[in-house]
Design a protein around this motif. Structure first.
Motif, mmCIF file in Angstrom:
data_model
loop_
_atom_site.group_PDB
_atom_site.id
_atom_site.type_symbol
_atom_site.label_atom_id
_atom_site.label_comp_id
_atom_site.label_asym_id
_atom_site.label_seq_id
_atom_site.Cartn_x
_atom_site.Cartn_y
_atom_site.Cartn_z
ATOM 1 N N PRO A 2 0.824 -1.209 0.000
ATOM 2 C CA PRO A 2 0.000 0.000 0.000
ATOM 3 C C PRO A 2 0.859 1.260 0.000
ATOM 4 C CG PRO A 2 0.040 -1.002 2.165
ATOM 5 C CD PRO A 2 0.762 -1.944 1.247
ATOM 6 N N ASP A 3 0.285 2.351 -0.455
ATOM 7 C CA ASP A 3 0.979 3.629 -0.402
ATOM 8 C C ASP A 3 1.151 4.072 1.043
ATOM 9 O OD1 ASP A 3 1.074 3.864 -3.162
ATOM 10 O OD2 ASP A 3 -0.870 4.873 -3.257
ATOM 11 N N VAL A 4 2.173 4.911 1.280
ATOM 12 C CA VAL A 4 2.377 5.492 2.603
ATOM 13 C C VAL A 4 1.346 6.602 2.778
ATOM 14 C CG1 VAL A 4 3.983 6.758 4.067
ATOM 15 C CG2 VAL A 4 4.830 4.934 2.565
ATOM 16 N N LYS A 5 0.513 6.467 3.787
ATOM 17 C CA LYS A 5 -0.550 7.441 4.038
ATOM 18 C C LYS A 5 -0.204 8.254 5.280
ATOM 19 C CE LYS A 5 -3.985 4.493 1.879
ATOM 20 N NZ LYS A 5 -5.124 3.587 2.088
ATOM 21 N N ILE A 6 0.176 9.513 5.065
ATOM 22 C CA ILE A 6 0.596 10.401 6.147
ATOM 23 C C ILE A 6 -0.619 11.123 6.718
ATOM 24 C CG2 ILE A 6 2.007 12.407 6.756
ATOM 25 C CD1 ILE A 6 3.804 11.689 4.352
ATOM 26 N N ARG A 7 -0.777 11.071 8.031
ATOM 27 C CA ARG A 7 -1.825 11.860 8.690
ATOM 28 C C ARG A 7 -1.281 13.218 9.102
ATOM 29 N NH1 ARG A 7 -3.912 12.740 14.009
ATOM 30 N NH2 ARG A 7 -2.684 11.083 14.967
ATOM 31 N N LYS A 8 -0.068 13.244 9.612
ATOM 32 C CA LYS A 8 0.499 14.527 10.009
ATOM 33 C C LYS A 8 2.006 14.431 10.116
ATOM 34 C CE LYS A 8 -1.162 15.783 13.959
ATOM 35 N NZ LYS A 8 -1.446 16.290 15.296
ATOM 36 N N MET A 9 2.642 15.609 10.042
ATOM 37 C CA MET A 9 4.075 15.755 10.263
ATOM 38 C C MET A 9 4.240 16.721 11.434
ATOM 39 S SD MET A 9 5.665 14.055 7.686
ATOM 40 C CE MET A 9 7.251 14.779 7.428
ATOM 41 N N VAL A 10 5.179 16.413 12.302
ATOM 42 C CA VAL A 10 5.476 17.258 13.461
ATOM 43 C C VAL A 10 6.979 17.471 13.477
ATOM 44 C CG1 VAL A 10 5.231 17.517 15.956
ATOM 45 C CG2 VAL A 10 3.587 16.128 14.696
ATOM 46 N N PRO A 51 8.803 -5.510 1.888
ATOM 47 C CA PRO A 51 8.617 -4.591 0.756
ATOM 48 C C PRO A 51 8.201 -3.175 1.173
ATOM 49 C CG PRO A 51 7.686 -6.716 0.215
ATOM 50 C CD PRO A 51 8.058 -6.770 1.685
ATOM 51 N N PHE A 52 7.592 -3.024 2.360
ATOM 52 C CA PHE A 52 7.166 -1.691 2.799
ATOM 53 C C PHE A 52 8.355 -0.771 3.053
ATOM 54 C CE2 PHE A 52 4.891 1.179 5.955
ATOM 55 C CZ PHE A 52 4.094 1.777 4.996
ATOM 56 N N MET A 53 9.527 -1.326 3.303
ATOM 57 C CA MET A 53 10.724 -0.498 3.494
ATOM 58 C C MET A 53 11.006 0.328 2.241
ATOM 59 S SD MET A 53 13.444 -2.605 5.804
ATOM 60 C CE MET A 53 13.448 -4.111 4.868
ATOM 61 N N GLU A 54 10.824 -0.262 1.103
ATOM 62 C CA GLU A 54 11.041 0.457 -0.159
ATOM 63 C C GLU A 54 10.049 1.615 -0.287
ATOM 64 O OE1 GLU A 54 13.288 1.196 -3.439
ATOM 65 O OE2 GLU A 54 13.663 -0.437 -2.035
ATOM 66 N N ASP A 55 8.814 1.380 0.129
ATOM 67 C CA ASP A 55 7.794 2.429 0.078
ATOM 68 C C ASP A 55 8.120 3.590 1.002
ATOM 69 O OD1 ASP A 55 6.305 0.866 -1.704
ATOM 70 O OD2 ASP A 55 5.246 -0.150 -0.074
ATOM 71 N N LEU A 56 8.855 3.306 2.080
ATOM 72 C CA LEU A 56 9.181 4.345 3.066
ATOM 73 C C LEU A 56 10.383 5.212 2.669
ATOM 74 C CD1 LEU A 56 8.672 2.329 6.377
ATOM 75 C CD2 LEU A 56 7.220 4.177 5.494
#
Length: 195
Positions: A2-10, A51-56
């Motif tokens: 899945p795509d990385v889904k960001i809710r917020k950045m702090v 595989p999620f490491m590549e997405d990150l």
């Protein structure tokens, strides 16, 4: 994956001028950035998570770039670290997925010739508002004692049970009034990332 889904950045930048002694000529600056993202594995056991490491990786580069900007350029970065807080619906192994994307992003942007030391790390499973002490060491040599530090990081509404909070930290020098001895930055040989 899945795509990385960001809710917020702090993010945070702190400047310390003294710790009870004389005022420093320049402040010791410590910066951190946190990305609160959806945990695609929350609530279930997934055997194949690598595989999620590549997405990150793009997120790691974005966060490392922001830290470098906050501190004023790659040439001033002297310390770094990384960490992850995994929401209660996840597992500690999900935090381990941040090791490569977070660490390599900082080393790539700082320059591999300047960042031979391993990027120290910590992770845990925690509830909303959990805080994490992220370790910091010198970017060229892990044994430079004046740069041993930690930065407490957290966010009041994260991570939720189905989230993970991914963290990168950077500093621009030794602790204020560092005087605990050991290997000094000026003594680094730069051969092995340790000394």
């Amino acid at each position: 994956m899945p795509d990385v889904k960001i809710r917020k950045m702090v993010e945070s930048l702190e400047e310390t001028w003294h710790e009870g002694g004389a005022r420093a000529e320049k402040p010791y600056r410590r910066a951190w950035v946190m990305a609160v993202i959806e945990n695609p594995f929350a609530g279930r056991y997934e055997p194949d998570i690598q595989p999620f490491m590549e997405d990150l990786k793009p997120l790691g580069l974005k966060m490392a770039g922001r830290l470098i900007e906050m501190l004023g350029g790659t040439e001033v970065v002297e310390g770094y670290g990384k960490g992850a807080i995994i929401g209660a619906g996840g597992e500690i192994e999900h935090g381990a997925l941040w090791h490569a994307p977070g660490g390599y992003a900082m080393r790539e942007l700082i320059g591999r010739e300047r960042s031979a030391a391993i990027v120290p790390s910590t992770k845990k499973v925690g509830g909303v508002g959990a805080r994490l002490d992220v370790p910091v060491t010198h970017i060229q040599a892990s044994y430079v004692r004046s740069h041993f530090d930690s930065i407490e990081v957290g966010c009041n509404d994260a991570p939720r049970a189905d989230e993970m909070a991914l963290i990168l930290v950077m500093t621009d020098g030794p602790r204020v009034h560092a005087r605990a001895g050991g290997l000094e930055a000026s003594q680094i040989e730069g051969k092995d990332g340790l000394r």
